[in-house]
Motif scaffolding. Structure first.
Motif, PDB file in Angstrom:
ATOM      1  N   GLU A   1     -29.190 -56.459 -38.918  1.00  0.00           N
ATOM      2  CA  GLU A   1     -29.355 -55.771 -37.638  1.00  0.00           C
ATOM      3  C   GLU A   1     -30.701 -55.052 -37.592  1.00  0.00           C
TER       4      GLU A   1
ATOM      5  N   SER B   1     -24.971 -56.974 -43.258  1.00  0.00           N
ATOM      6  CA  SER B   1     -24.892 -56.888 -41.790  1.00  0.00           C
ATOM      7  C   SER B   1     -25.874 -55.855 -41.254  1.00  0.00           C
TER       8      SER B   1
ATOM      9  N   ASP C   1     -21.444 -52.479 -44.581  1.00  0.00           N
ATOM     10  CA  ASP C   1     -21.829 -53.751 -45.192  1.00  0.00           C
ATOM     11  C   ASP C   1     -23.344 -53.919 -45.128  1.00  0.00           C
TER      12      ASP C   1
ATOM     13  N   MET D   1     -20.075 -49.256 -39.433  1.00  0.00           N
ATOM     14  CA  MET D   1     -19.086 -50.300 -39.144  1.00  0.00           C
ATOM     15  C   MET D   1     -18.013 -49.804 -38.170  1.00  0.00           C
TER      16      MET D   1
END
Lengths: 328, 328
Positions: B44, B40, B37, B8
């Protein structure tokens, strides 16, 4: 308008200094006094077709060498070319001068001969750098005249740098930033924390702390630092640029010499007219030792412009407006 | 070999960090734990064809933002991705870590979680720069972990930087220089004058004072400065390079995109594997916030190499050999 130049100073003396002087007088409104060993200077002039109108030679028998203490050389030897050059300004025999020899000797000679401007605590050297602002140029000062700064010195550099930038580049309210390791107040050394406070009450357009990137990135017109940090930035930027230019040269030097030339010009501060020594009672323009004719010509023209703009009156006025509260 | 990465952190999180991790595990001998996270990160990974062998995800619900105090964030919030990343190293669940988020938060988390190496006074961040020496790279430390240095800190940076350079670049006796405003002893601040004396008695190949030009010009492999000066050099070099690259882009960007790419790579220190935080009991590699996949992949590989080279044992040995006389 008469500009004196130390013809014996710098890596390419006297050839490139003589060539730069010839270039500068070709415009017609500037005269140049070449100071140094008359025989060498005359020989150089002869090899370039003789002494043109507007050029005169002032003999000085001695020269400051790179390895010696600049202060000792200036104190003990009365006929060095750099001292004689600056004396011409003190005697009003020249309106300004250009020096590409020992920076320490130029500062020492200027302090002893011209003295400080009224109200100026310490002189500072302001180097022009390429920057992504409106004029494509920022000033950084001090870059080595004063490695041991107090907050009041930094505040005065802001005033002097603003006055010079305004006069030379036509920017009404040059933005001033203080070099620090972050934009937040409270960061950095006690010197910069105190200087941040001092600068808030000065008659300059102070935008706060800046980082090195902001200086070149266009966030300010004038960056202020002590002479230790400023000198290290100057030399590091030079060195870093050389590595990059070396890479460009290896990859496109033969196929695109114009690009390489252009980049070299952009990193050479003398292309912007040399670095003024601000805070002394006279116009003294300092050039890089490796300056060639074109850069010397630019510095002579910049020195003449600084005289025409009456730069020192602006600086004295700025220092008089200086906050009375800042005495430390 | 397992490297944890704060997925992040940085300007391009999580996309470029995930892409860099995928690149790094493709070689086969490195595993990467992506911390942050989970939704996320999984999204990805899915967008890139799923989670490859060697990649795992460690959920952390919180993230340190750019505007907040890094120390406060690390102290008060137990589940930030950067703290969890560094904790994995402390818990021996990872051998090393890579962080591209807040540098201040990485330093604070490493100090609190991993603690200092035995004998190390202050950690320092060592940034690799392009240089005209044999390996084409020099290290500068500290660049911001420790803005308020004492002479002993600078002496230890010389030891730690030498150990790292030797291990990573195979140079038996890396030359060490102290950043100053001239090569002569006696110049500069009282800190550098004292540090010059201290360095003479240390088990490093100390060549004396250097100027910024010497650092990039190839005179040394390791340049030592306090974190205030080092950080300003780092940011100034970045900013100056951007101005030059902008010029190259305008002139040849379309006709010679390869040159521009190559220059960009040379000025991007993450291309050399990121900047290690030296002096903490673990391998922590710090990347520029703007790092993209390629740079992140390089940093992961450099972190793995530092572990393989057992870098911290070399540093501890060097610090143990440190002159007993230097206690100030």
């Amino acid at each position: 308008m008469r500009v004196a130049i130390d013809a014996m100073g710098g890596d390419h003396a006297p050839a490139e200094l003589v060539a730069g002087a010839i270039e500068a007088v070709s415009g017609g409104h500037i005269e140049v006094a070449l100071v140094g060993d008359e025989a060498s200077i005359r020989a150089e002039l002869d090899s370039r077709g003789g002494c043109p109108d507007g050029i005169s030679v002032v003999h000085a028998s001695d020269v400051v060498r790179g390895h010696e203490s600049p202060v000792d050389a200036i104190r003990k030897r009365p006929d060095t070319s750099i001292l004689r050059t600056i004396q011409l300004v003190g005697e009003k025999a020249a309106d300004a001068c250009v020096c590409a020899g020992s920076t320490g000797a130029a500062v020492a000679a200027a302090m002893m001969t011209l003295h400080r401007l009224p109200g100026a605590r310490r002189p500072g050297i302001a180097v022009p750098f390429p920057a992504n602002n409106r004029n494509g140029v920022c000033l950084l000062l001090d870059v080595g005249a004063n490695p041991h700064c107090r907050p009041v010195h930094l505040a005065q550099y802001a005033i002097m740098g603003s006055a010079y930038y305004r006069a030379m580049f036509g920017e009404a309210e040059p933005r001033v930033g203080l070099l620090n390791i972050g934009q937040e107040e409270g960061k950095g050394t006690s010197l910069v924390r105190q200087a941040t406070q001092a600068l808030r009450s000065e008659p300059v357009n102070f935008v706060g702390n800046i980082e090195g990137r902001d200086l070149f990135g266009g966030a300010v017109e004038v960056g202020v630092s002590d002479g230790f940090v400023g000198n290290i930035i100057l030399k590091a930027a030079e060195g870093f640029a050389e590595v990059l230019l070396g890479q460009v040269a290896r990859q496109v030097g033969e196929s695109n010499p114009a690009l390489l030339q252009d980049l070299k010009r952009r990193v050479d501060y003398a292309e912007y007219g040399g670095a003024p020594l601000l805070g002394v009672n006279g116009v003294v323009m300092i050039c890089h030792g490796r300056s060639k004719a074109r850069a010397i010509g630019n510095a002579i023209r910049a020195a003449a412009k600084a005289v025409e703009q009456d730069i020192n009156s602006h600086i004295v006025r700025g220092l008089n407006e200086e906050s009375a509260g800042i005495q430390s």
